[in-house]
Design a protein around this motif. Sequence first.
Motif, PDB file in Angstrom:
ATOM      1  N   GLY A   1       0.827  -1.213   0.000  1.00 33.15           N
ATOM      2  CA  GLY A   1       0.000   0.000   0.000  1.00 33.15           C
ATOM      3  C   GLY A   1       0.857   1.258   0.000  1.00 33.15           C
ATOM      4  N   PRO A   2       0.214   2.436  -0.114  1.00 35.39           N
ATOM      5  CA  PRO A   2       0.967   3.691  -0.137  1.00 35.39           C
ATOM      6  C   PRO A   2       1.841   3.829   1.107  1.00 35.39           C
ATOM      7  CG  PRO A   2      -1.350   4.063  -0.676  1.00 35.39           C
ATOM      8  CD  PRO A   2      -1.236   2.630  -0.242  1.00 35.39           C
TER       9      PRO A   2
ATOM     10  N   ARG B   1      -7.879  -0.705  -9.084  1.00 29.30           N
ATOM     11  CA  ARG B   1      -7.200  -0.524  -7.797  1.00 29.30           C
ATOM     12  C   ARG B   1      -5.770  -0.996  -8.009  1.00 29.30           C
ATOM     13  NH1 ARG B   1      -8.195   0.185  -2.415  1.00 29.30           N
ATOM     14  NH2 ARG B   1      -7.203  -1.279  -1.002  1.00 29.30           N
TER      15      ARG B   1
ATOM     16  N   GLU C   1      -4.537   1.852  -4.047  1.00 22.40           N
ATOM     17  CA  GLU C   1      -5.209   3.121  -4.369  1.00 22.40           C
ATOM     18  C   GLU C   1      -6.337   2.877  -5.354  1.00 22.40           C
ATOM     19  OE1 GLU C   1      -2.918   6.435  -5.744  1.00 22.40           O
ATOM     20  OE2 GLU C   1      -1.249   5.910  -4.448  1.00 22.40           O
ATOM     21  N   ASP C   2      -7.480   3.510  -5.097  1.00 24.23           N
ATOM     22  CA  ASP C   2      -8.605   3.410  -6.029  1.00 24.23           C
ATOM     23  C   ASP C   2      -8.479   4.496  -7.074  1.00 24.23           C
ATOM     24  OD1 ASP C   2     -10.007   1.166  -4.973  1.00 24.23           O
ATOM     25  OD2 ASP C   2     -10.439   2.401  -3.221  1.00 24.23           O
ATOM     26  N   LEU C   3      -8.480   4.056  -8.336  1.00 23.10           N
ATOM     27  CA  LEU C   3      -8.192   4.940  -9.465  1.00 23.10           C
ATOM     28  C   LEU C   3      -9.179   4.684 -10.593  1.00 23.10           C
ATOM     29  CD1 LEU C   3      -4.381   4.089  -9.413  1.00 23.10           C
ATOM     30  CD2 LEU C   3      -5.368   6.248  -8.631  1.00 23.10           C
TER      31      LEU C   3
ATOM     32  N   ASP D   1      -7.210   9.618  -9.640  1.00 24.27           N
ATOM     33  CA  ASP D   1      -7.948   9.268  -8.421  1.00 24.27           C
ATOM     34  C   ASP D   1      -9.396   8.961  -8.778  1.00 24.27           C
ATOM     35  OD1 ASP D   1      -8.990   9.091  -5.872  1.00 24.27           O
ATOM     36  OD2 ASP D   1      -8.170  11.004  -5.186  1.00 24.27           O
TER      37      ASP D   1
ATOM     38  N   LYS E   1      -5.092  13.552  -7.985  1.00 20.13           N
ATOM     39  CA  LYS E   1      -3.921  12.665  -8.082  1.00 20.13           C
ATOM     40  C   LYS E   1      -3.953  11.994  -9.454  1.00 20.13           C
ATOM     41  CE  LYS E   1      -4.312   9.164  -5.462  1.00 20.13           C
ATOM     42  NZ  LYS E   1      -4.579   8.519  -4.192  1.00 20.13           N
TER      43      LYS E   1
ATOM     44  N   ASP F   1      -3.585  -4.726  -4.201  1.00 13.59           N
ATOM     45  CA  ASP F   1      -3.364  -4.347  -2.795  1.00 13.59           C
ATOM     46  C   ASP F   1      -2.666  -5.542  -2.153  1.00 13.59           C
ATOM     47  OD1 ASP F   1      -5.461  -6.173  -2.322  1.00 13.59           O
ATOM     48  OD2 ASP F   1      -6.971  -4.588  -2.281  1.00 13.59           O
TER      49      ASP F   1
END
Length: 418
Positions: A14-15, A45, A49-51, A65, A122, A257
């Motif tokens: 993850g980030p 994802r 991150e959900d994109l 984003d 983002k 993830d």
Amino acid sequence: MLSAEKNRILTQVGPGTPMGDYLRRYWQPIGGASELDNNPIKPMRLFGEDLVLYKDLGGTYGLIDRHCPHRRADLSYGFVEQTGIRCNYHGWLMDQRGNVIEQPYDDTVNPRGKARERCLAKAYPVKECAGLLFAYMGPQPVPELPVWEPFTWENGFREVVISDIPCNWFQCQENSCDPVHFEWMHENWNVRLNGQTAPYAAKHLKLVFEEFEYGHVYKRVREGQKDGDPVWTIGRVTLWPNGFYLGNHFEWRVPIDDENTLSVCWFFMRVPKGREPYVQDKVPTWVSPIKDESGRWISSHVINQDIIAWVGQGTIADRTKENLGASDLGIAMMRKRLFEELDAVAKGAEPKGTVRSANLAKCIELPNITKQTSTEGITLEEYPKHPLLNARLKGFRHCFGQPPEVRKAFCDAMGIKP
Ligand code: FES
Ligand SMILES: [Fe+2]
């Protein structure tokens, strides 16, 4: 066996995690360009991150984003414009750099307002190559996208196959440096799946793992193998950091993830000699199912068999409980190198194999056992006798579920009957 701490470092993506941040420093394949032909917006994802991935009407790709910078509506329900993606809630329009380029009501009542310059979404750059889409989610400066030599080959049929795999990325990638599993999981298990108990495949007798600039190479000797066999002299490529290259196909394991991985595979098959020139108008992308109707994993195809190994190790393999053997030298080597890399990058070094020269990036050759068959081709008559390509014309044996229209396009290219 690994400590729980080391297992955590390898698997958390993850980030802000060391491994997630490390893998982001490479251009990652995120799917096929043709996926956006029917619907130009795809929720994704990646690295936790959900994109949304989109292609605007001007043909520019964006990965931004999933939540609108205004009041966080879901941009996967938005719509694309000549430039950018527009939110369906109040019409804000964002470009591929994440700039808000229109705020319809605000622009009307306050045309000289500068508020929109402050609200950046983002966004990550996306590039297309050989029918694949690659995204770069790491820090500046953006490295070059390495164009692997097979992406430059002509006169071939290419296809992209994707699957969502419900387990951590690293157990998928460890499989790329594990030659002995081929004998058991693909050869001997196939004997049993076909209802036979013999003959089993030639045993592995010797393995060597070597590092090179873009990954590792494994070389093997099996029972009955002739001297000078390219599986020993050239070997197979574990592509750093999360790929696998097998001469005419690539596989990548891209983290969605910690608990899910996007499998992206790219295949090339040269048309038989005499059918050139062949120009493919579009590289198809298809989704390979991994479960059957009863909820069991599909076992009929090579990569599906691999997936059974990956998911079978648990959502996140517990490496504190494993016992490595002699066949796992490559895996130990890969883990060690990852930890060394995390340390080196933390101290400011360039990640292994990062390409900064545009000239070099244009075409990068990798060790390849079957290069000639892909660059010069063989005749249709030679296929049944070819040790690696003999089954390839009969059907797609790598991934389950090739759609009939893709099979038809392939057969048309090859000049054979579906
Ligand atoms: S929430 Fe997207 S425009 Fe308002
Ligand atoms: Fe395999």
